[in-house]
Scaffold this motif. Structure first.
Motif, PDB file in Angstrom:
ATOM      1  N   VAL A  74       0.827  -1.213   0.000  1.00  0.00           N
ATOM      2  CA  VAL A  74       0.000   0.000   0.000  1.00  0.00           C
ATOM      3  C   VAL A  74       0.855   1.255   0.000  1.00  0.00           C
ATOM      4  O   VAL A  74       1.758   1.411   0.826  1.00  0.00           O
ATOM      5  N   SER A  75       0.557   2.154  -0.923  1.00  0.00           N
ATOM      6  CA  SER A  75       1.172   3.486  -0.951  1.00  0.00           C
ATOM      7  C   SER A  75       0.105   4.503  -0.606  1.00  0.00           C
ATOM      8  O   SER A  75      -0.936   4.574  -1.278  1.00  0.00           O
ATOM      9  N   MET A  76       0.339   5.266   0.456  1.00  0.00           N
ATOM     10  CA  MET A  76      -0.604   6.296   0.870  1.00  0.00           C
ATOM     11  C   MET A  76      -0.168   7.635   0.294  1.00  0.00           C
ATOM     12  O   MET A  76       0.990   8.041   0.445  1.00  0.00           O
ATOM     13  N   CYS A  77      -1.077   8.311  -0.383  1.00  0.00           N
ATOM     14  CA  CYS A  77      -0.757   9.644  -0.902  1.00  0.00           C
ATOM     15  C   CYS A  77      -2.023  10.500  -0.857  1.00  0.00           C
ATOM     16  O   CYS A  77      -3.100  10.028  -0.466  1.00  0.00           O
ATOM     17  N   ASP A  78      -1.890  11.760  -1.225  1.00  0.00           N
ATOM     18  CA  ASP A  78      -3.040  12.653  -1.210  1.00  0.00           C
ATOM     19  C   ASP A  78      -3.050  13.520  -2.458  1.00  0.00           C
ATOM     20  O   ASP A  78      -2.211  13.346  -3.365  1.00  0.00           O
ATOM     21  N   LYS A  79      -3.985  14.462  -2.489  1.00  0.00           N
ATOM     22  CA  LYS A  79      -4.178  15.271  -3.695  1.00  0.00           C
ATOM     23  C   LYS A  79      -2.969  16.158  -4.012  1.00  0.00           C
ATOM     24  O   LYS A  79      -2.834  16.663  -5.138  1.00  0.00           O
ATOM     25  N   LYS A  80      -2.077  16.361  -3.031  1.00  0.00           N
ATOM     26  CA  LYS A  80      -0.888  17.191  -3.248  1.00  0.00           C
ATOM     27  C   LYS A  80       0.287  16.386  -3.807  1.00  0.00           C
ATOM     28  O   LYS A  80       1.314  16.947  -4.162  1.00  0.00           O
ATOM     29  N   SER A  81       0.148  15.063  -3.845  1.00  0.00           N
ATOM     30  CA  SER A  81       1.233  14.214  -4.345  1.00  0.00           C
ATOM     31  C   SER A  81       1.379  14.369  -5.859  1.00  0.00           C
ATOM     32  O   SER A  81       0.457  14.816  -6.553  1.00  0.00           O
ATOM     33  N   ASP A  82       2.562  14.000  -6.359  1.00  0.00           N
ATOM     34  CA  ASP A  82       2.794  13.992  -7.812  1.00  0.00           C
ATOM     35  C   ASP A  82       2.123  12.734  -8.375  1.00  0.00           C
ATOM     36  O   ASP A  82       2.686  11.641  -8.358  1.00  0.00           O
ATOM     37  N   LEU A  83       0.902  12.890  -8.862  1.00  0.00           N
ATOM     38  CA  LEU A  83       0.108  11.733  -9.281  1.00  0.00           C
ATOM     39  C   LEU A  83       0.689  11.029 -10.497  1.00  0.00           C
ATOM     40  O   LEU A  83       0.479   9.824 -10.677  1.00  0.00           O
ATOM     41  N   SER A  84       1.421  11.749 -11.341  1.00  0.00           N
ATOM     42  CA  SER A  84       2.010  11.105 -12.521  1.00  0.00           C
ATOM     43  C   SER A  84       3.008  10.023 -12.110  1.00  0.00           C
ATOM     44  O   SER A  84       3.194   9.040 -12.823  1.00  0.00           O
ATOM     45  N   ILE A  85       3.623  10.189 -10.943  1.00  0.00           N
ATOM     46  CA  ILE A  85       4.548   9.186 -10.414  1.00  0.00           C
ATOM     47  C   ILE A  85       3.820   8.195  -9.515  1.00  0.00           C
ATOM     48  O   ILE A  85       4.001   6.986  -9.613  1.00  0.00           O
ATOM     49  N   ALA A  86       2.947   8.718  -8.640  1.00  0.00           N
ATOM     50  CA  ALA A  86       2.295   7.881  -7.629  1.00  0.00           C
ATOM     51  C   ALA A  86       1.371   6.833  -8.239  1.00  0.00           C
ATOM     52  O   ALA A  86       1.232   5.728  -7.705  1.00  0.00           O
ATOM     53  N   LEU A  87       0.735   7.150  -9.369  1.00  0.00           N
ATOM     54  CA  LEU A  87      -0.314   6.273  -9.906  1.00  0.00           C
ATOM     55  C   LEU A  87       0.155   5.341 -11.020  1.00  0.00           C
ATOM     56  O   LEU A  87      -0.556   4.391 -11.358  1.00  0.00           O
ATOM     57  N   LYS A  88       1.317   5.569 -11.575  1.00  0.00           N
ATOM     58  CA  LYS A  88       1.682   4.879 -12.819  1.00  0.00           C
ATOM     59  C   LYS A  88       1.813   3.363 -12.676  1.00  0.00           C
ATOM     60  O   LYS A  88       1.585   2.623 -13.638  1.00  0.00           O
ATOM     61  N   GLY A 130      -7.081   9.345 -17.122  1.00  0.00           N
ATOM     62  CA  GLY A 130      -6.722   8.050 -17.690  1.00  0.00           C
ATOM     63  C   GLY A 130      -5.249   7.908 -18.024  1.00  0.00           C
ATOM     64  O   GLY A 130      -4.655   6.844 -17.837  1.00  0.00           O
ATOM     65  N   GLU A 131      -4.625   8.991 -18.511  1.00  0.00           N
ATOM     66  CA  GLU A 131      -3.219   8.901 -18.915  1.00  0.00           C
ATOM     67  C   GLU A 131      -2.267   8.690 -17.732  1.00  0.00           C
ATOM     68  O   GLU A 131      -1.097   8.349 -17.917  1.00  0.00           O
ATOM     69  N   GLN A 132      -2.754   8.874 -16.504  1.00  0.00           N
ATOM     70  CA  GLN A 132      -1.917   8.668 -15.314  1.00  0.00           C
ATOM     71  C   GLN A 132      -1.885   7.208 -14.868  1.00  0.00           C
ATOM     72  O   GLN A 132      -1.121   6.851 -13.985  1.00  0.00           O
ATOM     73  N   LEU A 133      -2.703   6.360 -15.498  1.00  0.00           N
ATOM     74  CA  LEU A 133      -2.879   4.981 -15.031  1.00  0.00           C
ATOM     75  C   LEU A 133      -2.400   3.980 -16.080  1.00  0.00           C
ATOM     76  O   LEU A 133      -2.379   4.276 -17.276  1.00  0.00           O
ATOM     77  N   LYS A 134      -2.037   2.788 -15.608  1.00  0.00           N
ATOM     78  CA  LYS A 134      -1.644   1.736 -16.543  1.00  0.00           C
ATOM     79  C   LYS A 134      -2.871   0.919 -16.955  1.00  0.00           C
ATOM     80  O   LYS A 134      -3.908   0.914 -16.280  1.00  0.00           O
ATOM     81  N   LYS A 135      -2.726   0.210 -18.064  1.00  0.00           N
ATOM     82  CA  LYS A 135      -3.824  -0.602 -18.595  1.00  0.00           C
ATOM     83  C   LYS A 135      -4.161  -1.740 -17.631  1.00  0.00           C
ATOM     84  O   LYS A 135      -3.273  -2.393 -17.076  1.00  0.00           O
ATOM     85  N   GLY A 136      -5.448  -1.949 -17.400  1.00  0.00           N
ATOM     86  CA  GLY A 136      -5.897  -3.050 -16.549  1.00  0.00           C
ATOM     87  C   GLY A 136      -6.050  -2.696 -15.090  1.00  0.00           C
ATOM     88  O   GLY A 136      -6.376  -3.557 -14.269  1.00  0.00           O
ATOM     89  N   VAL A 137      -5.850  -1.429 -14.712  1.00  0.00           N
ATOM     90  CA  VAL A 137      -5.951  -1.015 -13.318  1.00  0.00           C
ATOM     91  C   VAL A 137      -7.394  -1.177 -12.807  1.00  0.00           C
ATOM     92  O   VAL A 137      -8.356  -1.041 -13.568  1.00  0.00           O
ATOM     93  N   ILE A 138      -7.513  -1.511 -11.531  1.00  0.00           N
ATOM     94  CA  ILE A 138      -8.816  -1.606 -10.859  1.00  0.00           C
ATOM     95  C   ILE A 138      -9.028  -0.295 -10.112  1.00  0.00           C
ATOM     96  O   ILE A 138      -8.167   0.132  -9.327  1.00  0.00           O
ATOM     97  N   VAL A 139     -10.146   0.368 -10.348  1.00  0.00           N
ATOM     98  CA  VAL A 139     -10.382   1.705  -9.799  1.00  0.00           C
ATOM     99  C   VAL A 139     -11.630   1.704  -8.912  1.00  0.00           C
ATOM    100  O   VAL A 139     -12.735   1.398  -9.375  1.00  0.00           O
ATOM    101  N   ILE A 140     -11.430   2.036  -7.642  1.00  0.00           N
ATOM    102  CA  ILE A 140     -12.535   2.210  -6.697  1.00  0.00           C
ATOM    103  C   ILE A 140     -12.636   3.692  -6.389  1.00  0.00           C
ATOM    104  O   ILE A 140     -11.777   4.265  -5.705  1.00  0.00           O
TER     105      ILE A 140
END
Length: 385
Positions: free
Chosen positions: A215-229, A246-256
């Motif tokens: 688990v990686s905990m982050c918030d809205k101030k984090s660099d999402l391009s790195i945190a989510l990839k 969408g461009e911040q995520l990899k293919k096949g990700v599960i999103v809640i």
């Protein structure tokens, strides 16, 4: 060498091309939160009926404390009360004015703690500024804390066991139930928990750690391009509209998507949106919860399930006694049946012995009377069986 194209071979190649495009455009699973919620509530209702058929006890009861007249809070309370009514749970609303003091709210909590007819206490958040949610929630009797939000529960364990007798917070529980319903094992998965709040992020992150996720905990101030990839699973609970693209995520990700934001003034006022930009994220996700109709309805069903769990625990002595009595009655009936079968076998043996040793015309009056009596008793026993 040239290939001769016939109608048949041309159609074959068209089918291959069509299939390749269909695979690339495979649709993600769009979670139907309303259906999941309906299934949970149906099972809860059956459970209440089953227990009350065996045990003479009152219905489960939820007390809700609402302070102020915020439209969202009133709407949420109404949804919860309707769900209670649907399954046979009583609900009592204590509605205080916006000017209510913290002392007044705490006094109500203390009164509800003492009431034997109340199984669960829910504080509808947010409170007005003059009331601390942490102080009020910590006044709730632990066995009645239906939302599982008491700080002491969160700080005692870095990894939270979600299989104990404490109520899990309803929204994290909803996220877990959605994952479980779709048979998603989080063990070893890279999970990004976007949002560290008390209501969702902190408890859910701890529970997922307990299930073996990375688990990686982050918030809205984090660099999402790195945190989510590299996220295999993303759970977002920031309340920032369309924060995730969408461009911040990899293919096949599960999103809640736990977020819920009201529309902007220039947008359709009948719709709400979540933390993720659905139109772009849906192109990457293998499973996604829509807003509305995803996490929200399941959260309500988890609340009602928690109420019934607490009601069952509060009445565990009576329920166990009823189960013991039912077991004793079953054993008694089995014993009586065995005795009747034993008597029946004995009577049948006596009849056979008399018939073997004596011709019917040679029977004396006493023997005939005895034989008739045995036959009559045997017939009764057969009828009883």
């Amino acid at each position: 060498m040239f290939m001769k194209f016939t109608v048949r071979t041309t159609q074959h190649f068209l089918n291959v091309i069509k299939h390749s495009f269909s695979v690339q455009a495979e649709q993600p699973i769009l979670v139907n939160g309303n259906k999941i919620s309906k299934d949970v509530l149906s099972k809860v209702k059956d459970r209440i009926l089953s227990i009350r058929e065996r045990v003479n006890i009152r219905e489960p009861k939820l007390a809700i404390i609402l302070v102020g007249n915020a439209a969202d809070s009133i709407s949420y309370v109404s949804v919860k009360q309707r769900a209670c009514k649907r399954v046979g749970v009583q609900s009592e609303l204590i509605h205080l004015p916006e000017t209510a003091t913290q002392k007044e709210v705490i006094q109500i909590v203390e009164d509800l703690n003492k009431r034997e007819d109340v199984d669960s206490i829910l504080t509808q958040l947010p409170f007005p500024a003059q009331i601390s949610k942490t102080i009020v929630i910590n006044q709730i009797e632990p066995s009645k804390d239906v939302d599982g939000l008491q700080r002491c529960f969160l700080t005692k364990q870095l990894i939270w066991d979600d299989h104990n007798n404490r109520a899990l917070p309803c929204t994290p529980q909803s996220c877990l139930h959605i994952l479980d319903t779709h048979q998603i094992d989080v063990k070893g998965k890279q999970v990004v928990m976007l949002g560290k709040g008390l209501l969702v992020g902190s408890p859910l992150g701890a529970i997922l750690l307990g299930r073996g996720a990375i688990v990686s905990m982050c918030d809205k101030k984090s660099d999402l391009s790195i945190a989510l990839k590299d996220a295999d699973i993303l759970v977002s609970a920031t309340g920032v509209r369309k924060l995730v693209k969408g461009e911040q995520l990899k293919k096949g990700v599960i999103v809640i998507d736990v977020g819920c934001s009201r529309p902007l003034p220039h947008e359709d006022q009948s719709s709400i949106v979540g933390d993720v930009e659905l139109e772009s994220v849906i192109l990457k996700a293998s499973l996604i919860t829509p807003v509305p109709g995803g996490v929200g309805p399941v959260t309500v069903s988890m609340l009602i399930q928690n109420v019934v769990n607490q009601w069952e625990r509060n009445n565990s002595a009576l329920i166990q006694q009823a189960q013991l009595e039912a077991t004793d009655e079953t054993n008694k009936q089995k014993q009586e049946k065995a005795q009747k079968n034993q008597q029946l076998n004995y009577d049948l043996k006596q009849i056979d012995q008399i018939k073997e040793n004596t011709c019917e015309e040679d029977l004396g009056d006493q023997q005939q009377e005895k034989l008739n009596k045995i036959i009559q008793n045997s017939k009764k026993n057969i009828l009883i069986q």
